[in-house]
Design an enzyme around this catalytic site. Structure first.
Site, PDB file in Angstrom:
ATOM      1  N   ALA A 193       0.280  -1.673  -0.212  1.00 31.37           N
ATOM      2  CA  ALA A 193       0.080  -0.014  -0.107  1.00 31.37           C
ATOM      3  C   ALA A 193       0.855   1.165   0.197  1.00 31.37           C
ATOM      4  O   ALA A 193       0.296   2.469   0.320  1.00 31.37           O
ATOM      5  CB  ALA A 193      -0.908   0.497   1.331  1.00 31.37           C
TER       6      ALA A 193
ATOM      7  N   ASN B 127       1.902  -4.049   7.676  1.00 30.86           N
ATOM      8  CA  ASN B 127       3.129  -4.598   6.715  1.00 30.86           C
ATOM      9  C   ASN B 127       4.301  -3.726   6.169  1.00 30.86           C
ATOM     10  O   ASN B 127       4.623  -3.910   5.635  1.00 30.86           O
ATOM     11  CB  ASN B 127       1.833  -5.664   5.969  1.00 30.86           C
ATOM     12  CG  ASN B 127       2.223  -6.964   7.015  1.00 30.86           C
ATOM     13  OD1 ASN B 127       2.446  -7.550   7.443  1.00 30.86           O
ATOM     14  ND2 ASN B 127       0.729  -6.772   7.144  1.00 30.86           N
TER      15      ASN B 127
ATOM     16  N   HIS C 218      -0.065   7.556   4.399  1.00 24.63           N
ATOM     17  CA  HIS C 218       1.650   6.408   4.133  1.00 24.63           C
ATOM     18  C   HIS C 218       2.797   7.357   4.020  1.00 24.63           C
ATOM     19  O   HIS C 218       2.483   7.989   3.338  1.00 24.63           O
ATOM     20  CB  HIS C 218       1.890   5.540   4.188  1.00 24.63           C
ATOM     21  CG  HIS C 218       0.892   4.352   4.512  1.00 24.63           C
ATOM     22  ND1 HIS C 218       0.915   3.471   5.943  1.00 24.63           N
ATOM     23  CD2 HIS C 218      -0.502   3.580   3.647  1.00 24.63           C
ATOM     24  CE1 HIS C 218       0.091   2.813   5.548  1.00 24.63           C
ATOM     25  NE2 HIS C 218      -0.784   3.093   4.747  1.00 24.63           N
TER      26      HIS C 218
END
Length: 266
Positions: free
Chosen positions: A123, A189, A217
């Protein structure tokens, strides 16, 4: 045509099956396994695969690649058995590779069997650039992940944090990638992907934001090449808000590339 085995028949496995049905991947799902047989049965409505009752039986099928979509706890068994049966393997629960001993063990098994372990970018953005930068010197890697409170709820409860008291963006973790994946095994992750790509442990900050509607992120990498900054705001999968659509798309793209004559990106 790529012959695929899938272990863990949840959201990502379902999206892979749909991508194959829509001809986005030149492959076929040959075998499925999930410890909850009803999930295998549900997924098989989209495929014509053999439902296996164990990992051992699945890895003995005629497969080109095994995709682990199950859990961090399953990675060692899935990867070890797949590689020893001369199958390439994709690891989605990449948090398992934060364990240095396991990383080294699987590296050796893959090398001894002349097979590959694939870790999708997941992601986040910029993995190609970070891998390239690691040829030089990388001095610092940091990740700030902001998620809706409900997306972190299970991990926060395990930490004894009452989520009903979070009324504004709140830092719920700050530390190393190793501690982050222990405390948030289903949520971070990407920090392990980042650390593997850069070859140095990432510094991680996790923010729970009650007003957030997507997973954000922010990555900063500094080194001899200069500075790399990326920001991604991911929409969650419709069927599972804890999974980013981009994470699922990353493995679909990887599988597509395995049968493409021209591959773009490092």
């Amino acid at each position: 045509m790529l012959k695929i085995g899938i272990i863990g028949c949840g959201t990502i496995a379902t999206m892979i099956a749909k991508a194959i049905n829509y001809k986005k991947i030149n492959g076929t799902i040959v075998a499925l396994y999930d410890k909850h047989n009803d999930k295998s049965q549900d997924l098989n409505k989209l495929t014509n695969a053999k439902i296996c009752d164990s990992i051992d039986k699945l890895v003995k099928e005629e497969l080109d690649i095994v995709i682990e979509c199950a859990s961090i706890k399953s990675v060692e068994e899935v990867a070890t058995k797949s590689l020893n049966h001369k199958k390439n393997v994709v690891i989605m629960s990449v948090g398992a590779l934060a364990d240095k001993n396991l990383f080294s063990k699987l590296y050796k098994i893959a090398n001894d069997n002349e097979k590959k372990i694939f870790v999708p970018s997941g992601a986040i953005a910029g993995v190609d650039a970070i891998k390239t930068a690691s040829i030089g010197r990388i001095d610092e890697v940091s990740l700030i992940t902001t998620k809706p409170v409900y997306g972190l709820e299970d991990a926060l409860k395990n930490k004894g944090i009452d989520t009903t008291n979070i009324s504004e963006p709140t830092v719920v973790f700050e530390g190393t990638v190793f501690d982050a994946i222990k405390e948030f095994p289903q949520n971070i992750n990407v920090s392990v992907v980042l650390s593997i790509a850069s070859k140095i442990p990432a510094k991680v900050k996790i923010v729970a934001d009650p007003s957030a509607t997507s997973n954000k992120h922010e990555i900063i990498v500094k080194g001899s090449i200069g500075t790399i900054k990326t920001v991604v705001e991911n929409n969650p999968c419709k069927d599972n808000p804890k999974t980013s659509a981009l994470a699922a798309y990353s493995v679909i793209r990887l599988l597509k590339d395995l049968s493409e004559p021209i591959i773009v990106g490092t």
